[in-house]
Design an enzyme around this catalytic site. Structure first.
Site, short mmCIF file in Angstrom:
data_model
loop_
_atom_site.label_atom_id
_atom_site.label_comp_id
_atom_site.label_asym_id
_atom_site.label_seq_id
_atom_site.Cartn_x
_atom_site.Cartn_y
_atom_site.Cartn_z
N ASN A 192 20.75 90.28 63.45
CA ASN A 192 20.13 89.65 64.61
C ASN A 192 21.16 89.05 65.57
OD1 ASN A 192 20.93 87.25 63.40
ND2 ASN A 192 18.85 86.57 62.89
N LEU A 193 22.44 89.21 65.24
CA LEU A 193 23.56 88.77 66.09
C LEU A 193 23.60 87.25 66.29
CD1 LEU A 193 23.52 91.59 68.82
CD2 LEU A 193 24.81 91.51 66.67
N ASN A 230 25.11 85.20 64.36
CA ASN A 230 26.43 84.72 63.93
C ASN A 230 27.42 85.88 63.88
OD1 ASN A 230 28.21 82.66 63.08
ND2 ASN A 230 27.93 83.25 60.94
N SER A 240 27.18 83.38 45.87
CA SER A 240 28.39 82.60 46.12
C SER A 240 28.70 81.72 44.93
CB SER A 240 28.19 81.73 47.37
OG SER A 240 29.17 80.73 47.47
N TYR A 274 22.81 74.73 51.89
CA TYR A 274 23.28 76.12 51.90
C TYR A 274 23.37 76.67 50.48
CZ TYR A 274 26.73 79.81 51.50
OH TYR A 274 27.39 80.96 51.15
N LYS A 299 21.13 79.78 48.30
CA LYS A 299 21.67 80.86 47.46
C LYS A 299 21.09 80.77 46.05
CE LYS A 299 24.74 82.90 50.21
NZ LYS A 299 24.61 84.33 50.62
N ASN A 343 35.51 76.89 59.30
CA ASN A 343 35.26 76.08 58.11
C ASN A 343 36.16 76.47 56.95
OD1 ASN A 343 33.00 74.42 58.98
ND2 ASN A 343 31.84 76.32 59.11
N ASN A 344 36.75 77.67 57.03
CA ASN A 344 37.55 78.19 55.94
C ASN A 344 39.04 78.15 56.27
OD1 ASN A 344 35.18 78.82 54.50
ND2 ASN A 344 34.98 80.76 55.60
N GLY A 392 33.33 66.00 48.79
CA GLY A 392 32.66 67.17 48.23
C GLY A 392 33.57 68.29 47.76
N ASP A 393 34.86 68.17 48.03
CA ASP A 393 35.78 69.23 47.60
C ASP A 393 36.12 69.06 46.11
OD1 ASP A 393 35.89 70.50 50.00
OD2 ASP A 393 37.89 69.80 50.55
#
Length: 350
Positions: free
Chosen positions: A33-34, A36, A128, A152, A156, A201-202, A299-300
């Site tokens: 759907n484009l 992202n 993931s 998120y 999953k 984010n990465n 959170g890491d």
């Protein structure tokens, strides 16, 4: 020739997987759907695929569009589905959980309804390692407890639970839930890669933007972890290895009628620290990456890498590419297309 439906087909991992599917003699229909991604991705894919490009086609649309899905499944008679589509930013999911559940989970329900109606019961799901939550030991096996720590991650995990329930109720379903770790790199041509919207984010896309001079420095979150150099450790896997893992999964789905629903880790089985990745990038590209160590990010986790035994025994797959290839291919993409798919012809480096 197996005919495969790929959702989110113009995304980072899906686009690379489609090219590998073509190399293995599959035909592919991609839906996106484009929201992202960029339609220009398809042009790059056709250029790379060359005379195999006729084996794929792109359809703009949303899998929650029941009429569109019904038409596609009726016309195409798919042998298998690889489901990549979904929103994927952890921070954004905390701010907009309802949108994430609507897109990711409800979208998956709509997909399964179309598959069931048209008796296509072979599914590879892009899951993931986030479904494992905050792990305290490594390597991570598929038997680890599941405890996603963000909306998120829960989209999953909830999808995984739904797939397990569906397969338990109807043994005609064959499903592989691929839990991958940290995809990096790009197509070796340098013409296909990751283009995050906004601030990455990465690690890898942020790192290459710093190397290009588009950002002043890389923030390394935490230098006091209990690791050899004090920085967090992750299992980085080349996107082309990941793509080949999906092809191996499709092959198994079409061969093993008794497969049921199984989760499989896709990683290298090796951990790399942030500082090790910076060093590898500089050594393999000649580029410089200025960085500053800052406070830990909430959170890491300290260290995360995969146990890969099940992927090797069940899929006959293992990663082949090391840090050197990851860094070189990432830099080929970054230097050739410094603004990703927004790079215009004058800016592209030949």
């Amino acid at each position: 020739m197996p005919h495969v439906f790929v959702t989110g087909g113009l995304g980072y991992i899906a686009s690379h997987t489609t090219l590998v599917l073509l190399d293995h003699g599959h035909s592919v229909v991609m839906l996106d759907n484009l929201s992202n991604s960029f339609e220009r991705v398809y042009d790059h894919m056709k250029m790379i695929a060359g005379d195999k490009a006729d084996g794929m086609k792109f359809v703009k649309g949303d899998m929650r569009d029941a009429a569109l899905m019904d038409r596609l499944f009726a016309e195409e008679h798919f042998d298998a589905v690889i489901h990549f589509a979904g929103s994927k930013a952890v921070g954004e999911s905390v701010e907009r959980p309802l949108e994430y559940y609507a897109n990711n989970f409800c979208g998956a329900v709509a997909l399964l309804e179309a598959m069931r109606k048209h008796k296509c019961t072979n599914l590879v799901f892009s899951s993931s390692c986030t479904v494992y939550g905050m792990v305290e030991k490594t390597p991570i096996t598929e038997e680890f407890p599941l405890a996603a720590a963000s909306p998120y991650g829960r989209t999953k995990l909830f999808q995984e639970e739904m797939y397990r329930d569906v397969a338990a109720a109807d043994p005609s379903w064959r499903m592989l839930l691929l839990r991958y770790f940290n995809p990096v790199g790009a197509h070796p041509s340098g013409d296909l890669g990751e283009h995050p919207l906004g601030v990455p984010n990465n690690l890898m896309p942020y790192l290459h933007q710093v190397a290009l001079g588009q950002r002043e420095f890389l923030r390394v979150f935490g230098g006091d972890y209990p690791t050899p150099d004090g920085t967090a450790i992750r299992d980085y896997i080349h996107v082309m290895d990941l793509a080949e893992g999906h092809v191996a999964a499709v092959k198994l789905l079409l061969k093993d009628a008794q497969l049921g629903c199984k989760a499989v880790n896709l990683g290298t089985g090796r951990g790399t620290s942030v500082l090790e990745m910076i060093k590898a990038f500089e050594e393999n590209t000649g580029a410089k990456v200025p960085y500053k160590v800052v406070e830990r990010r909430a959170g890491d986790t300290v260290a995360v890498w995969a146990a890969t035994g099940l992927a090797e025994s069940l899929l006959g797959w293992r990663s082949k590419r090391g840090l050197a290839e990851m860094c070189r291919d990432q830099w080929a993409w970054a230097s050739k297309h410094p603004k990703g798919y927004s790079t215009d012809a004058k800016e592209e480096q030949q």
